[in-house]
Design an enzyme around this catalytic site. Structure first.
Site, PDB file in Angstrom:
ATOM      1  N   HIS A 139       0.927  -1.233   0.204  1.00  0.00           N
ATOM      2  CA  HIS A 139       0.004   0.104   0.177  1.00  0.00           C
ATOM      3  C   HIS A 139       0.990   1.200  -0.231  1.00  0.00           C
ATOM      4  CE1 HIS A 139      -4.124  -1.480   1.758  1.00  0.00           C
ATOM      5  NE2 HIS A 139      -3.383  -2.600   0.736  1.00  0.00           N
ATOM      6  N   LYS A 159      -8.941 -12.345   9.958  1.00  0.00           N
ATOM      7  CA  LYS A 159      -8.410 -12.654   8.562  1.00  0.00           C
ATOM      8  C   LYS A 159      -7.067 -12.192   8.413  1.00  0.00           C
ATOM      9  CE  LYS A 159      -9.282 -10.926   3.930  1.00  0.00           C
ATOM     10  NZ  LYS A 159     -10.177 -10.768   2.762  1.00  0.00           N
ATOM     11  N   LYS A 167      -4.273 -11.137   5.565  1.00  0.00           N
ATOM     12  CA  LYS A 167      -4.162 -10.915   4.148  1.00  0.00           C
ATOM     13  C   LYS A 167      -2.699 -11.863   3.907  1.00  0.00           C
ATOM     14  CE  LYS A 167      -5.543  -8.787   1.333  1.00  0.00           C
ATOM     15  NZ  LYS A 167      -6.564  -9.093   0.205  1.00  0.00           N
ATOM     16  N   ASP A 185      -6.392 -15.158   3.059  1.00  0.00           N
ATOM     17  CA  ASP A 185      -6.777 -14.702   1.440  1.00  0.00           C
ATOM     18  C   ASP A 185      -5.387 -14.197   0.842  1.00  0.00           C
ATOM     19  OD1 ASP A 185      -7.376 -13.338  -0.885  1.00  0.00           O
ATOM     20  OD2 ASP A 185      -8.027 -11.547   0.383  1.00  0.00           O
ATOM     21  N   PRO A 186      -4.790 -15.202   0.047  1.00  0.00           N
ATOM     22  CA  PRO A 186      -3.352 -15.036  -0.673  1.00  0.00           C
ATOM     23  C   PRO A 186      -4.031 -14.408  -2.024  1.00  0.00           C
ATOM     24  CG  PRO A 186      -4.285 -17.333  -1.129  1.00  0.00           C
ATOM     25  CD  PRO A 186      -5.266 -16.740  -0.082  1.00  0.00           C
ATOM     26  N   ASN A 187      -5.096 -13.739  -2.212  1.00  0.00           N
ATOM     27  CA  ASN A 187      -5.422 -13.205  -3.396  1.00  0.00           C
ATOM     28  C   ASN A 187      -4.959 -13.981  -4.595  1.00  0.00           C
ATOM     29  OD1 ASN A 187      -4.951 -10.068  -2.012  1.00  0.00           O
ATOM     30  ND2 ASN A 187      -6.638 -10.626  -2.961  1.00  0.00           N
ATOM     31  N   GLU A 217      -9.915 -18.105   1.221  1.00  0.00           N
ATOM     32  CA  GLU A 217     -10.392 -17.065   0.534  1.00  0.00           C
ATOM     33  C   GLU A 217      -9.701 -16.952  -0.784  1.00  0.00           C
ATOM     34  OE1 GLU A 217     -11.178 -13.148   1.839  1.00  0.00           O
ATOM     35  OE2 GLU A 217     -11.005 -12.189   0.084  1.00  0.00           O
ATOM     36  N   ASN A 244     -13.603 -12.791  -3.828  1.00  0.00           N
ATOM     37  CA  ASN A 244     -14.002 -11.545  -4.253  1.00  0.00           C
ATOM     38  C   ASN A 244     -13.258 -11.389  -5.620  1.00  0.00           C
ATOM     39  OD1 ASN A 244     -11.399 -11.007  -2.652  1.00  0.00           O
ATOM     40  ND2 ASN A 244     -11.858  -8.861  -3.767  1.00  0.00           N
ATOM     41  N   ASP A 247     -19.186  -6.581  -2.825  1.00  0.00           N
ATOM     42  CA  ASP A 247     -18.463  -5.459  -2.021  1.00  0.00           C
ATOM     43  C   ASP A 247     -19.506  -4.532  -3.120  1.00  0.00           C
ATOM     44  OD1 ASP A 247     -17.060  -2.922  -2.679  1.00  0.00           O
ATOM     45  OD2 ASP A 247     -15.339  -3.871  -2.257  1.00  0.00           O
ATOM     46  N   ASN A 284     -11.804  -2.736   0.779  1.00  0.00           N
ATOM     47  CA  ASN A 284     -10.473  -1.996   0.359  1.00  0.00           C
ATOM     48  C   ASN A 284     -10.450  -1.087   1.598  1.00  0.00           C
ATOM     49  OD1 ASN A 284     -10.920  -2.378  -2.920  1.00  0.00           O
ATOM     50  ND2 ASN A 284      -9.511  -3.541  -1.765  1.00  0.00           N
ATOM     51  N   HIS A 307     -11.020  -2.712   6.120  1.00  0.00           N
ATOM     52  CA  HIS A 307      -9.769  -2.116   6.463  1.00  0.00           C
ATOM     53  C   HIS A 307      -9.994  -1.022   7.506  1.00  0.00           C
ATOM     54  CE1 HIS A 307      -8.825  -4.182   2.755  1.00  0.00           C
ATOM     55  NE2 HIS A 307      -7.578  -3.775   2.734  1.00  0.00           N
ATOM     56  N   ARG A 352      -4.472   3.197  -7.609  1.00  0.00           N
ATOM     57  CA  ARG A 352      -3.565   2.517  -6.902  1.00  0.00           C
ATOM     58  C   ARG A 352      -2.597   1.527  -7.504  1.00  0.00           C
ATOM     59  NH1 ARG A 352      -6.433  -1.968  -2.752  1.00  0.00           N
ATOM     60  NH2 ARG A 352      -4.419  -3.050  -2.338  1.00  0.00           N
TER      61      ARG A 352
END
Lengths: 438, 438
Positions: free
Chosen positions: B35, B206, B208, B237-239, B262, B285, B309, B338, B365, B418
């Site tokens: 970020h 959770k 991330k 959640d490892p995206n 996730e 997601n 979302d 987010n 967040h 972003r």
């Protein structure tokens, strides 16, 4: 679940009044038999502690009415905006609906969906009145000013149903005369269609089939096509009475003539088989009739068009959710009807105006009725469509004098539920309902 | 389509104001990088001709903001109740959304869904103010008074993000201090969880993931389980950064420890493969992120829980429709997040309170942010949950002074979208985003 109890101000429900009525209905033939001289409806009034009344109309059935009396007591003191909460309370108290209670008839006999629909529509009417907006604005707002309906043809013996004592606003010319005429062969059906389209301006025509052997009904469709030409979409609905082979044969004969085939066979599996054989969209209000039926419908692709009925799908907001499901899965949504009056018609029109996609004219039995229970008398059709009432709420109000008379009809007629088989046996003694006949 | 133009009275939209803001954000690690010191948000104000202002908040992105400027012009003169109509107008003008624009990052880059979400939420805020009801009552009403959220742990290098000039309401004890601490190994993550749960009272946690090699993240989960025991549900959640084989191995190691996994892998097909191998619910997601993705999701059963979302699904009413789809197909719905402020949080809470089924605490967040743009400062969490604002509308109002300062931040920080990869390269020069890494 912890349901929050007191958290908003505003009016609360103080009373729920349930009035069964009987309305004159012509002897209309269908796969389940014959319409009785009176069709039963139930008028529901939900009244708040500041005396705002919301109304709704559902099919009349003594078992549903009794359950509705109990349901009415459960919502006393509730905020009419809290429809999620009211639904949870009813689900909790009535338990999971047994979907087999849907029954084999063209009409639906489940309790919870009718109860919730009647309360939800009345609450939306209340909300609309509180905020001074038409019900359509509670469904995301209007996408069309008028909602199109189809002519609904029925084979019928002579006669016009129960005594026509309240039909003072109807003269003997045009449709009301045709309404009494015999219609048992293709040419008589064409005359019925001509009369109905002349008076109401319908641009689509539906035949209630499943009455005679399939060739007679095919001939009727061909005669209608010959009379009205390719610009008037036609449909036929035999209420699932055909065998798979028959349905495929009929579909092949009607290919290019009809815009969709409604419930040619019973069951999602059979519908899916027919669908694979025919290049004609299939519609249903009999094989996919609840949210519980949807997963298998999607898996099998049992139909292309769901004919929703807000009375059977738990109300207008639920119907909007069904519309979202249909849109997501590439299906169409249109509407089913039973014999009904102006409160149901108004609700259907508000819903129809809010639907994101509306490719097919809706069903309505309304032209076959002559009674009315709302102020101002019968709702007008122009060019086959009905203008969205301008509200607030449903935009229609109860005529208490008419309600009293129609309730008296109910008490006098002795009917407590729809039973087309018994009625049919009055003119054909040996007649028996058959789920599948040809 | 003939859209009806003038048919209701009531206020019309006279102005749409779009204000990009930058909010302080800590250096949080994720599969896409790091970020930046500021997260971008866009504040939308929709103002009626009788000066009722509705507000909303969406992720900040210059391309979306530009499209939103154009969209704002299209809805001038419209009735804020006519959301179906507004949606049609936007769809017509922006064309069919290219779903590939979703992108590979954890955040969504599509335009139309963001635009419609921002306008819809602001219109619902207006409607709530007009009728003096909270937004939750426009979604069928409240089923719970408080909405539960989960602690959201992030691996992070030292530091607290951009300059903390506006964080005057935050002292240096408790979470704000922990917020600045390094957290790169399992024990530091446990400390982060302890600090976060202590301050906010979260009952679910959770992580991330997708940052370190999977064994480190598994060890973190095991350390959290050891610390918090079986009564605190855990998720990771490892995206989508793992290979299918890795995901299955990780899932096996975490079996019995996590409530759901996730987005372990990318794509519905891979998710379905992982699902078949593991007896753990999968959430997403990233693989099912639009109504267009639903049919294939149902066909493959790619996940058990959709993390909606409302910013990505086109608003709150669309999210209710998604909830109906999930209920119909036996899926669960929870929420993705987010970096965001209190307007988004309020909208999430109204939606969360109306959802018929809510088995999982929502993501947020919010604890990582310290800025706020609403009057009254930061929204309070108690026992990990947020009370539904009592309205009218969203129940939160813009703090114009804060809005001005945060907009100044936006102008100063120079960020326009972003980009976690660029940020990551500031601390690790050779770092490259990889869609699948382990």
């Amino acid at each position: 679940m912890n349901i929050p109890i007191e958290y908003t101000t505003g009016p609360r429900i103080k009373e729920v009044i349930i009035t069964p009525i009987a309305i004159v209905d012509p002897p209309l033939l269908n796969a389940a038999g014959l319409h009785a001289p009176y069709a039963l409806r139930t008028i529901v009034e939900v009244i708040t502690d500041d005396n705002i009344t919301g109304i709704s109309e559902i099919p009349g059935n003594i078992a549903i009415n009794e359950a509705l009396e109990a349901a009415g007591k459960l919502i006393i003191g509730k905020d009419p905006f809290q429809l999620n909460q009211i639904k949870k309370i009813l689900e909790k108290n009535f338990g999971k609906e047994d979907m087999s209670k849907r029954g084999l008839t063209p009409w639906d006999q489940r309790k919870l969906v009718h109860i919730f629909s009647s309360i939800e529509v009345a609450c939306l009417d209340i909300i609309g009145k509180i905020i001074n907006r038409p019900v359509v604005d509670l469904l995301g707002g209007k996408l069309r000013d008028r909602v199109p309906f189809a002519a609904y043809l029925f084979y019928k013996p002579e006669g016009a149903g129960g005594e026509l004592e309240f039909n003072t606003d109807r003269n003997a010319t045009g449709w009301p005369k045709a309404r009494q005429e015999t219609a048992t062969d293709p040419q008589q059906m064409v005359q019925q269609a001509i009369a109905m389209c002349k008076e109401f301006g319908f641009k689509s025509i539906k035949l209630k089939g499943g009455v005679y052997e399939p060739q007679v009904e095919v001939d009727t469709m061909l005669a209608l096509h010959k009379e009205f030409g390719p610009d008037v979409p036609l449909r036929i609905d035999p209420n699932g009475i055909w065998e798979v082979g028959t349905a495929i044969k009929v579909g092949q004969m009607l290919h290019g003539i009809i815009e969709y085939l409604e419930d040619p066979v019973r069951g999602q599996e059979n519908m899916a088989i027919v669908k694979r054989e025919l290049n004609i969209p299939l519609a249903t209000n009999m094989c996919t009739t609840s949210f519980e039926d949807i997963p298998n419908s999607i898996k099998l692709h049992s139909e292309d068009i769901i004919l929703s009925d807000h009375h059977f799908w738990g109300g207008l907001q639920s119907s909007m959710k069904l519309a979202a499901i249909c849109e997501t899965f590439g299906r169409d949504l249109s509407m089913h009807s039973n014999s009904h009056l102006g409160i149901s018609l108004a609700a259907m029109v508000h819903l129809g105006a809010a639907l994101p996609n509306l490719r097919y004219a809706l069903d309505t039995h309304y032209p076959w009725q002559s009674d009315e229970v709302i102020m101002g008398g019968r709702i007008k059709f122009e060019d086959g469509s009905v203008e969205v009432p301008k509200g607030p709420g449903l935009g229609v109000e109860l005529d208490r004098n008419a309600l009293g008379l129609l309730h008296k009809n109910y008490l006098h007629c002795g009917l407590t539920k729809r039973d087309d088989e018994t009625e049919m046996q009055k003119i054909e003694k040996e007649w028996k309902f058959q789920a599948v006949r040809w």
